[in-house]
Scaffold this motif. Structure first.
Motif: not given
Length: 287
Positions: A178, A182, A201-202
């Protein structure tokens, strides 16, 4: 085309009996006495049409082998053979993707009948894929010539790298994937942002950031151990040479090799950012 088979069974007599029966239906090109041996075969990129595999083995179970090998070779069909009759284990075996479960003792007629059925499924699947490909070429002549979509290509790259590192299917690889996706086309941010912001961010919530950090640290440490073990066994191992200095600080690898040699608990530090950058580079094929 002649069908190809693999047989995985820690009982040598059962392994030999299965191979003899299957050679009447095609070619048994691989026989293994442990799950780890079979897994290395599939992780190396080699494949067969059908794999007959025992459920319970001394090192890792047949279920674990199928769970890790099937994503690498989705066209291979797995048949499990075992004396076990526990319904929970049978359900788990079917859940990871086996086609049939055959109970021991081995019966030649049953093996032959099941082999015919899985080979017919293999043939029908291949025919269907060819038809779909032909239809796609008619409808979308420009696009259909591309063998895989970008998404499929990236998924395969992740799977191969994780398999090489010995962490495919382990907790934490989803977060690694991820993060890399991203930050696609944003390598500078991946190189310079504080790690906490990268995890953020994830993360779905603020509380999840710490859990993500722990899972990523744990999975990278596991990968380090796997690569160090390869170096301990063979300093010229292709995986050791490919990943040791690229994904880890070499001092970390050397320290982990020494710990393994002396059978000490790992205290080696890991460079998370270096691992992420190396993974990003390999996935997107940046030279």
């Amino acid at each position: 085309m002649v069908a190809t088979f693999a047989v995985v069974d820690d009982d040598r007599a059962s392994q030999r009996m299965l191979a003899d029966i299957l050679n009447a239906k095609g070619d048994v090109i691989a026989e293994f006495s442990s799950g780890q041996e079979a897994l290395k075969f599939f992780e190396s990129g080699r494949r067969v049409d059908v794999c007959f595999i025992d459920l319970l083995m001394p090192d890792i179970s047949g279920i674990e082998v199928v769970e890790k090998a099937l994503p690498l070779h989705p066209t291979t069909l797995f048949v499990m053979v075992s004396q076990v009759e526990a319904k929970t284990l049978l359900a788990n075996a079917y859940a990871v993707g086996i086609e049939f479960f055959i109970h021991k003792p081995i019966n030649r007629n049953e093996i032959m009948a099941v082999t015919d059925r899985v080979l017919e499924k293999h043939r029908l699947r291949s025919t269907l894929e060819q038809i779909e490909k032909s239809l796609a070429e008619v409808r979308f002549p420009g696009v259909a010539r591309t063998a895989e979509t970008n998404e499929q290509t990236l998924k395969k790259r992740f799977q191969l790298i994780f398999a090489d590192l010995g962490i495919l299917g382990e907790t934490g690889v989803r977060e690694l994937q991820a993060i890399i996706l991203h930050f696609k086309d944003r390598e500078d941010e991946l190189s310079n942002l504080p790690l906490r912001l990268i995890y953020d961010a994830i993360a779905a919530t603020e509380e999840e950031i710490q859990s993500i950090e722990q899972r990523i640290r744990r999975i990278i440490k596991q990968a380090l151990g796997n690569i160090a073990l390869r170096g301990l066994e063979d300093f010229y191992d292709e995986y050791f040479e490919r990943y040791a200095s690229k994904y880890f600080d070499f001092s970390e690898v050397r320290e982990r090799v020494l710990e393994l040699r002396q059978k000490r608990t790992s205290t080696a530090r890991i460079n998370i950012r270096k691992f992420l950058i190396a993974l990003y580079t390999d996935v997107f094929h940046i030279n």
